[in-house]
Design a protein around this motif. Structure first.
Motif, mmCIF file in Angstrom:
data_model
loop_
_atom_site.group_PDB
_atom_site.id
_atom_site.type_symbol
_atom_site.label_atom_id
_atom_site.label_comp_id
_atom_site.label_asym_id
_atom_site.label_seq_id
_atom_site.Cartn_x
_atom_site.Cartn_y
_atom_site.Cartn_z
ATOM 1 N N LEU B 92 -3.848 16.406 -8.450
ATOM 2 C CA LEU B 92 -2.870 16.066 -7.430
ATOM 3 C C LEU B 92 -2.689 14.570 -7.265
ATOM 4 N N ARG B 93 -3.584 13.797 -7.889
ATOM 5 C CA ARG B 93 -3.583 12.366 -7.609
ATOM 6 C C ARG B 93 -2.254 11.679 -7.915
ATOM 7 N N PHE B 96 0.330 11.446 -5.128
ATOM 8 C CA PHE B 96 0.054 10.691 -3.917
ATOM 9 C C PHE B 96 0.121 9.205 -4.178
ATOM 10 N N ASP B 97 0.700 8.848 -5.295
ATOM 11 C CA ASP B 97 0.708 7.446 -5.706
ATOM 12 C C ASP B 97 1.953 6.776 -5.153
ATOM 13 N N VAL B 98 1.914 6.446 -3.876
ATOM 14 C CA VAL B 98 3.096 5.846 -3.250
ATOM 15 C C VAL B 98 2.700 4.621 -2.471
ATOM 16 N N GLU B 99 3.695 3.808 -2.173
ATOM 17 C CA GLU B 99 3.507 2.660 -1.300
ATOM 18 C C GLU B 99 4.171 2.955 0.043
ATOM 19 N N PRO B 100 3.690 2.331 1.120
ATOM 20 C CA PRO B 100 4.318 2.601 2.429
ATOM 21 C C PRO B 100 5.803 2.295 2.468
ATOM 22 N N VAL B 103 7.674 5.203 1.062
ATOM 23 C CA VAL B 103 7.746 6.345 1.976
ATOM 24 C C VAL B 103 8.807 6.099 3.036
ATOM 25 N N TYR B 128 2.941 13.087 -0.649
ATOM 26 C CA TYR B 128 2.335 12.497 0.535
ATOM 27 C C TYR B 128 3.282 12.579 1.724
ATOM 28 N N MET B 132 2.709 14.764 5.197
ATOM 29 C CA MET B 132 2.595 14.111 6.503
ATOM 30 C C MET B 132 3.680 14.580 7.454
ATOM 31 N N PHE B 135 2.659 17.962 8.854
ATOM 32 C CA PHE B 135 1.646 17.825 9.892
ATOM 33 C C PHE B 135 2.236 17.255 11.171
ATOM 34 N N THR B 136 3.160 16.313 11.032
ATOM 35 C CA THR B 136 3.818 15.780 12.225
ATOM 36 C C THR B 136 4.596 16.872 12.936
#
Lengths: 217, 315
Positions: B92-93, B96-100, B103, B128, B132, B135-136
């Motif tokens: 899965l890695r 999840f390879d993102v920068e803020p 996003v 990612y 999120m 979950f929010t």
């Protein structure tokens, strides 16, 4: 090998050492000695370790003691006490009311596991149980907030008590988030700290929300 | 001496495979036996004891080696199982390879419909942001359920919230992926999950606002505008990746319907306004709603009917 041209060992420094491998013969003795010690010593040692970690959460400095010897006793105690205090919430029927004991437990542990997996997937250098340990210990301010809320609710349930509870829970939520961020965000690459902090923020927000909306019956 | 040093004595070694674990077991055995021998008695002839010592040593050494061997096997098996578990996480890695900043950009883009539908639009296959957002949404739903005093009979608040949101995200994504497979659309499962997940951003905003400000009309405006924008974006991206009018219609119609209806369901199933509607439309015959344990699906059907009636009345 041109790079090794300037490596030289001066003649007058003797190269010495031991061929024998120190097996650490004290370690089997130590194992046996911690098995033989009285139970009180074991318990006191563990309690002291847990207590030291609580102090670290109260004053979150960037120390590695919390991370180095992780243990899950503190999180377990905090989780159980929080779940017990959240019992007896507002309910008319016996079916449901406030969060059940198992619900709080599952939220805390499942949430901590998800945050840990997330931080590992984002390239964190912290191990699984270390992260669980930190997140569990940082629930402590919220447990204190729950205690304060219960005491305030004994006095009354008006607007003033709500404002007091809101302020207390808000402050403790901020403290929890900052404390766990201080420990966890260091293990991330620097430009991705926000990605790790947001789920922690959400996790403690949900717990704070459960505490704030607790009304005893 | 008392077992201080551990010089490897080759002549007492049985046939080991050279693994250090077995050496440790062997040395441990030897040290224990030495201590035992010393403790038992200083008396005893040297050679006889040596011979006996070697004999017993040989036997005990073999047993110790077998035990150490077994423990090594078990340890190795456990280690390889743990490693495969970690390898699964590593699968899965890359998602999840993102920068803020990425996003944030994708969150804002999810509300902007694309104009160019003749050229396949790029979908970022990241997990990612969608995770999120789900979950929010769970957190917002929890807030809504608490403020509307929802009582759930056979379950818990948290369980229902998580089940609803994750069920929607995973279930509708799988269903749309299956439809896309039938309609020959160029989209992978991860991209579908990502697209639908980012579409939940509109839901989050709408519910956050309307769970706190209880106005009917405000909700409908938000539903149409915000929900509509995110639906248009998802639909446009899907259309750009599908060929053929019928297929486009099927895919986009299904997605639009499910997306908008989900927002409607989230608002009405868990909101205080339920009491208001029933009171005004059904009159005083309907018992008050507050503290009655109810099954959510049954009520939401009734609510949807009354909502449809209300919309028909207003139109």
């Amino acid at each position: 090998f041109p790079g090794l041209a300037d490596v030289s060992i001066s003649q007058d420094i003797p190269v010495e050492g031991e061929i024998t491998v120190p097996v650490g013969s004290h370690s089997p003795d130590e194992d046996y000695s911690t098995l033989d010690e009285p139970v009180k010593d074991t318990i006191m040692r563990d309690l002291k370790a847990v207590g030291k970690k609580f102090v670290h959460v109260m004053y979150p400095k960037k120390s590695s003691a919390l991370l180095r010897d992780w243990d899950l006793w503190g999180p377990l105690v905090l989780c159980v006490s929080l779940a017990l205090m959240l019992q007896g919430g507002s309910a008319d029927s016996k079916d449901d009311g406030g969060p059940q004991f198992a619900e709080v437990f599952v939220i805390i542990w499942f949430g901590a596991v998800v945050i840990t997996l997330n931080s590992k997937l984002l390239g964190g250098t912290i191990s699984f149980f270390q992260s669980l340990c930190v997140l569990g210990y940082c629930v402590m301010p919220l447990t204190v907030a729950m205690l304060v809320c219960r005491l305030v609710l004994l006095a009354g349930t008006g607007t003033v008590s709500f404002i007091v509870r809101l302020v207390v829970v808000g402050a403790m939520f901020a403290w929890s988030t900052l404390a766990s961020t201080a420990f966890l965000a260091d293990s991330q690459p620097p430009n991705r700290k926000a990605l790790v902090v947001y789920p922690i923020f959400l996790f403690y927000f949900v717990i704070s929300w459960m505490i704030l909306t607790f009304t005893p019956q | 001496q008392g077992g201080g040093s551990a010089v490897i004595d080759m002549e007492n070694m049985d046939d080991t495979s050279g693994s250090s674990f077995e050496d440790m077991g062997e040395m441990h055995q030897r040290m224990k036996e030495e201590e035992e021998e010393e403790a038992e008695g200083e008396a005893g002839a040297g050679e006889e004891e040596d011979g006996e010592f070697l004999g017993m040593k040989g036997l005990r050494g073999q047993l110790g080696r077998q035990v150490a061997d077994q423990m090594w096997q078990v340890g190795k098996r456990q280690a390889s199982r743990a490693f495969s578990l970690y390898a699964n996480i590593d699968i899965l890695r890359p998602y999840f390879d993102v920068e803020p900043v990425q996003v944030r950009a994708r969150l804002l883009e999810s509300m902007i419909p694309v104009k160019m539908i003749n050229f396949p639009q790029k979908i970022a296959g990241e997990l990612y942001g969608p995770l999120m957002l789900v979950f929010t949404l769970v957190a917002i739903l929890l807030h809504g359920m608490k403020t509307s005093d929802t009582i759930i009979r056979e379950g818990t608040l948290m369980g229902t919230a998580i089940g609803t949101c994750f069920g929607y995200w995973l279930g509708v994504s799988s269903f749309m992926y299956f439809l896309a497979y039938l309609c020959n659309a160029q989209i992978t499962m991860v991209q579908m999950l990502s697209l639908l997940g980012y579409g939940l951003f509109g839901h989050c905003i709408t519910l956050l606002v309307t769970y706190n400000i209880h106005f009917h009309s405000l909700f409908y405006i938000f539903w149409l505008v915000v929900g509509g924008l995110s639906t248009l974006r998802m639909v446009a991206v899907l259309v750009s990746r599908t060929v053929g009018h019928t297929q486009r219609l099927i895919l986009c119609g299904t997605l639009a319907a499910l997306h908008m209806l989900f927002l409607l369901y989230l608002h009405f199933a868990y909101h205080k306004v339920v009491e208001g509607i029933l009171d005004t439309l059904e009159g005083p015959n309907m018992p008050p709603f507050q503290r009655v344990a109810r099954d959510i699906p049954v009520v939401s059907n009734a609510v949807l009917n009354t909502t449809a009636k209300a919309i028909a009345l207003t139109l």
